[in-house]
Design a protein around this motif. Structure first.
Motif, PDB file in Angstrom:
ATOM      1  N   ILE A 405       0.812  -1.216   0.000  1.00  0.00           N
ATOM      2  CA  ILE A 405       0.000   0.000   0.000  1.00  0.00           C
ATOM      3  C   ILE A 405       0.853   1.277   0.000  1.00  0.00           C
ATOM      4  CG2 ILE A 405      -1.818   1.269   1.189  1.00  0.00           C
ATOM      5  CD1 ILE A 405      -2.764  -1.306  -0.123  1.00  0.00           C
ATOM      6  N   PRO A 406       1.876   1.397   0.865  1.00  0.00           N
ATOM      7  CA  PRO A 406       2.703   2.615   0.819  1.00  0.00           C
ATOM      8  C   PRO A 406       3.316   2.863  -0.558  1.00  0.00           C
ATOM      9  CG  PRO A 406       3.118   1.411   2.841  1.00  0.00           C
ATOM     10  CD  PRO A 406       2.277   0.520   1.985  1.00  0.00           C
ATOM     11  N   TRP A 407       3.818   1.796  -1.181  1.00  0.00           N
ATOM     12  CA  TRP A 407       4.409   1.950  -2.507  1.00  0.00           C
ATOM     13  C   TRP A 407       3.364   2.386  -3.531  1.00  0.00           C
ATOM     14  CZ3 TRP A 407       8.701   2.754  -4.956  1.00  0.00           C
ATOM     15  CH2 TRP A 407       8.801   2.474  -6.319  1.00  0.00           C
ATOM     16  N   LEU A 408       2.159   1.816  -3.423  1.00  0.00           N
ATOM     17  CA  LEU A 408       1.097   2.200  -4.342  1.00  0.00           C
ATOM     18  C   LEU A 408       0.717   3.666  -4.174  1.00  0.00           C
ATOM     19  CD1 LEU A 408      -1.337  -0.879  -4.334  1.00  0.00           C
ATOM     20  CD2 LEU A 408       0.219  -0.155  -6.142  1.00  0.00           C
ATOM     21  N   PHE A 409       0.677   4.153  -2.929  1.00  0.00           N
ATOM     22  CA  PHE A 409       0.347   5.557  -2.692  1.00  0.00           C
ATOM     23  C   PHE A 409       1.396   6.483  -3.323  1.00  0.00           C
ATOM     24  CE2 PHE A 409      -2.753   4.435   0.670  1.00  0.00           C
ATOM     25  CZ  PHE A 409      -3.760   5.318   0.312  1.00  0.00           C
ATOM     26  N   LEU A 410       2.640   6.033  -3.358  1.00  0.00           N
ATOM     27  CA  LEU A 410       3.692   6.843  -3.954  1.00  0.00           C
ATOM     28  C   LEU A 410       3.680   6.785  -5.480  1.00  0.00           C
ATOM     29  CD1 LEU A 410       6.692   5.984  -1.588  1.00  0.00           C
ATOM     30  CD2 LEU A 410       5.465   8.167  -1.721  1.00  0.00           C
ATOM     31  N   ARG A 414      -4.358   6.829  -7.115  1.00  0.00           N
ATOM     32  CA  ARG A 414      -5.744   6.447  -7.420  1.00  0.00           C
ATOM     33  C   ARG A 414      -5.977   4.958  -7.153  1.00  0.00           C
ATOM     34  NH1 ARG A 414      -8.378   5.958 -13.410  1.00  0.00           N
ATOM     35  NH2 ARG A 414     -10.499   5.416 -12.758  1.00  0.00           N
ATOM     36  N   LEU A 415      -5.043   4.141  -7.627  1.00  0.00           N
ATOM     37  CA  LEU A 415      -5.144   2.701  -7.400  1.00  0.00           C
ATOM     38  C   LEU A 415      -5.010   2.376  -5.917  1.00  0.00           C
ATOM     39  CD1 LEU A 415      -5.312  -0.193  -8.528  1.00  0.00           C
ATOM     40  CD2 LEU A 415      -2.822  -0.124  -8.819  1.00  0.00           C
ATOM     41  N   ALA A 416      -4.109   3.062  -5.223  1.00  0.00           N
ATOM     42  CA  ALA A 416      -3.900   2.822  -3.796  1.00  0.00           C
ATOM     43  C   ALA A 416      -5.171   3.087  -3.003  1.00  0.00           C
ATOM     44  CB  ALA A 416      -2.762   3.702  -3.282  1.00  0.00           C
ATOM     45  N   LEU A 417      -5.871   4.172  -3.326  1.00  0.00           N
ATOM     46  CA  LEU A 417      -7.120   4.492  -2.625  1.00  0.00           C
ATOM     47  C   LEU A 417      -8.165   3.412  -2.856  1.00  0.00           C
ATOM     48  CD1 LEU A 417      -7.360   8.323  -3.367  1.00  0.00           C
ATOM     49  CD2 LEU A 417      -7.054   7.260  -1.118  1.00  0.00           C
ATOM     50  N   GLU A 418      -8.225   2.896  -4.077  1.00  0.00           N
ATOM     51  CA  GLU A 418      -9.215   1.861  -4.397  1.00  0.00           C
ATOM     52  C   GLU A 418      -8.901   0.559  -3.672  1.00  0.00           C
ATOM     53  OE1 GLU A 418     -12.615   0.668  -5.601  1.00  0.00           O
ATOM     54  OE2 GLU A 418     -11.931   2.555  -6.467  1.00  0.00           O
ATOM     55  N   ALA A 443      -8.796  -3.950 -13.828  1.00  0.00           N
ATOM     56  CA  ALA A 443      -9.900  -4.716 -13.220  1.00  0.00           C
ATOM     57  C   ALA A 443     -10.337  -4.090 -11.898  1.00  0.00           C
ATOM     58  CB  ALA A 443      -9.473  -6.164 -13.005  1.00  0.00           C
ATOM     59  N   ILE A 444      -9.369  -3.615 -11.110  1.00  0.00           N
ATOM     60  CA  ILE A 444      -9.688  -2.986  -9.826  1.00  0.00           C
ATOM     61  C   ILE A 444     -10.399  -1.654 -10.041  1.00  0.00           C
ATOM     62  CG2 ILE A 444      -8.685  -1.924  -7.763  1.00  0.00           C
ATOM     63  CD1 ILE A 444      -6.468  -4.066  -7.925  1.00  0.00           C
ATOM     64  N   LEU A 445      -9.904  -0.859 -10.973  1.00  0.00           N
ATOM     65  CA  LEU A 445     -10.469   0.474 -11.194  1.00  0.00           C
ATOM     66  C   LEU A 445     -11.849   0.422 -11.860  1.00  0.00           C
ATOM     67  CD1 LEU A 445      -7.299   2.466 -12.339  1.00  0.00           C
ATOM     68  CD2 LEU A 445      -8.349   2.375 -10.063  1.00  0.00           C
ATOM     69  N   THR A 446     -12.184  -0.702 -12.461  1.00  0.00           N
ATOM     70  CA  THR A 446     -13.480  -0.811 -13.152  1.00  0.00           C
ATOM     71  C   THR A 446     -14.441  -1.786 -12.476  1.00  0.00           C
ATOM     72  OG1 THR A 446     -12.566  -2.513 -14.644  1.00  0.00           O
ATOM     73  CG2 THR A 446     -12.465  -0.215 -15.389  1.00  0.00           C
ATOM     74  N   GLN A 447     -14.080  -2.290 -11.281  1.00  0.00           N
ATOM     75  CA  GLN A 447     -14.915  -3.314 -10.646  1.00  0.00           C
ATOM     76  C   GLN A 447     -16.317  -2.807 -10.299  1.00  0.00           C
ATOM     77  OE1 GLN A 447     -12.582  -4.590  -7.310  1.00  0.00           O
ATOM     78  NE2 GLN A 447     -12.504  -2.575  -6.370  1.00  0.00           N
TER      79      GLN A 447
END
Length: 490
Positions: A405-410, A414-418, A443-447
């Motif tokens: 999660i920390p890496w995704l936020f950096l 947008r993906l990290a929040l989802e 897939a995550i952003l369009t679920q």
């Protein structure tokens, strides 16, 4: 030369196992006793010995976005909660698109699995199969058992005094197919799980009277959350009974709830509160299943009072070589398909020597620790159960598939929040690390789009999608307001 892996069963666990073996460069051979894939979800109007079975009206209790193969989303027009025929259609499509059918030997029964004489050196096992009356023995470098746990019904007849004198008929829910045979009958259903509730509700439309006997209470929830969204995409922490009609059937008087059965007479059931259900025609035991592997040497998997002695519910810790894995036995409080996929990925990596298991002592200590926690939370009869999110994160950590999660936020806020505030959908365990799927981010952003697509059969105004973070703030606002009022007056 690639290692050969024998896979028992071509249900969702077996198909996941085949694909994960292929990803690791292993050579899988799957044995399936029926003539098709699907396992539990392959409906048959008659019960077959040694095979899982469902009833005609079964719908899923997990929504499509939460119970898909992590790299194979459902089509947009699939309903969120599916009839078994629709799920079987999806399973067959998955097997065909992934080209898995050529690795499956259908109508083949596994009669035994035994260690080779050289097991201490090679870790190999002999799998004996039967087909068309002929036996065949095959040596495999590793074995995955994917036959599930809905095969051998738990029928606790010894726990009900007087049942042997009962003149009516009784059966396990595994043998129930449809309500037609119970029209105009008086039926007692024992067990308030999902199957017991579904069957009782269905029977209440045709039977003269239906009573559910339960030894404990249960949360009964609808599949639908606020604004029509699937409940398990919003909240997935406990295992309630999902039934949309049970409360209304009780309120309408077509269905009643009673405590445990104290004893049976020739024609009736006496409950713990002293009340009696007279003139019973049929009793249906919705009392779950026992796990059993008759083809496996019992010394490989030992249990203590329904306790499964397996590391994370997968690996026998006392085996000299880590070349046997059980996939799909653990009853996660989430969907079975993504759980089995992650289990199979870990097992395949262990077989391919790209992942190492802890020492025997460490595995036994971990197993005992987890068992103690399960006994505390779920009780003696539910030691196969485990919390979904915790379990998936744990398995994901072993193979580097747990979202960072920390890496995704950096790198991708947008993906990290989802991922962090959205549902723990299967795609996130194919987002990074070995076995990652390039389509996981999309897939995550369009679920949520796929979730509402099947319900949008007319033109409507824009629907506001759920925002778990804001819901959390709303939940916290009341205690904060209460604290402020208290401080004001004191």
């Amino acid at each position: 030369m690639s290692k050969r892996v024998g896979i028992i069963g071509a249900g969702v666990s077996g198909l996941a196992a085949i694909w994960c073996c292929l990803e690791e460069g292993l050579e899988p051979t799957c044995f399936e006793r029926s003539d098709d894939v699907g396992g539990l979800w392959k409906f048959s109007d008659h019960t077959e010995e040694g095979r899982a079975s469902i009833y005609q009206s079964v719908f899923t209790n997990s929504s499509k976005e939460m119970m898909c193969f992590p790299d194979f989303p459902y089509l947009d027009d699939y309903p969120n909660y599916m009839h078994h025929s629709k799920l079987q259609e999806y399973i067959k499509t998955y097997a065909q698109k992934k080209d898995l059918l050529r690795y499956i030997q259908f109508e083949t029964l596994v009669s035994s699995i035994k260690k080779c004489p050289s097991f201490l050196v090679t870790g190999q096992s002999v799998v004996v199969t039967e087909k068309d009356g002929k036996q065949e023995s095959t040596i495999f470098d590793a074995v995955m058992i994917c036959s599930g746990h809905h095969v051998y019904p738990n029928l606790p007849t010894d726990s009900f005094p007087g049942l042997d004198q009962f003149r009516g008929n009784y059966l396990h829910s595994r043998d129930y197919k449809n309500p037609e045979a119970f029209k105009g009958k008086r039926v007692l259903v024992i067990g308030l799980g999902n199957s017991g509730s579904d069957i009782a509700v269905e029977l209440s439309r045709l039977a003269t009277q239906v009573i559910i006997s339960t030894r404990s209470a249960s949360w009964v929830m609808s599949r639908v959350w606020d604004d029509g969204y699937p409940r398990d995409m919003i909240s997935l922490r406990k295992e309630p009974v999902f039934n949309d009609e049970l409360p209304s059937r009780i309120l309408c008087g077509t269905l009643s709830i009673k405590p445990s059965v104290k004893e049976f007479t020739e024609t009736s059931a006496v409950f713990e509160d002293g009340t009696v259900f007279e003139a019973i025609d049929s009793v249906i035991f919705a009392t779950g299943y026992d796990y059993s592997y008759p083809f496996l040497d019992e010394t490989i998997m030992k249990s203590r009072n329904n306790e499964v002695t397996l590391l994370k519910g997968i690996f026998p810790p006392l085996m000299e070589k880590p070349t046997l894995a059980v996939i799909g036995l653990v009853q996660s409080l989430g969907a079975a398909i993504p759980t089995a996929d992650l289990q199979a990925r870990w097992a395949a990596k262990v077989f391919a020597n790209s992942c190492t298991l802890p020492t025997t002592n460490e595995m036994m200590d971990d197993t005992d620790e987890k068992m103690g926690k399960k006994l505390k939370w779920f009780g003696q009869s539910q030691t196969l159960q485990t919390d979904y999110i915790t379990y998936m994160d744990e398995l994901g950590s072993f193979i580097g598939a747990k979202p960072n999660i920390p890496w995704l936020f950096l790198t991708d806020p947008r993906l990290a929040l989802e991922v962090y505030f959205g549902p723990c959908s299967p795609y996130q365990f194919r987002l990074m690390g070995p076995g990652k799927w390039d389509g996981a981010r999309n897939a995550i952003l369009t679920q949520w789009n796929r979730t509402v697509k099947a319900t949008r059969t007319r033109v409507v105004s824009e629907v506001q999608r759920p925002h778990p973070f804001y819901n959390l703030l709303k939940m916290l606002s009341f205690p904060l307001l209460l604290l402020a009022v208290t401080l004001t007056f004191y």
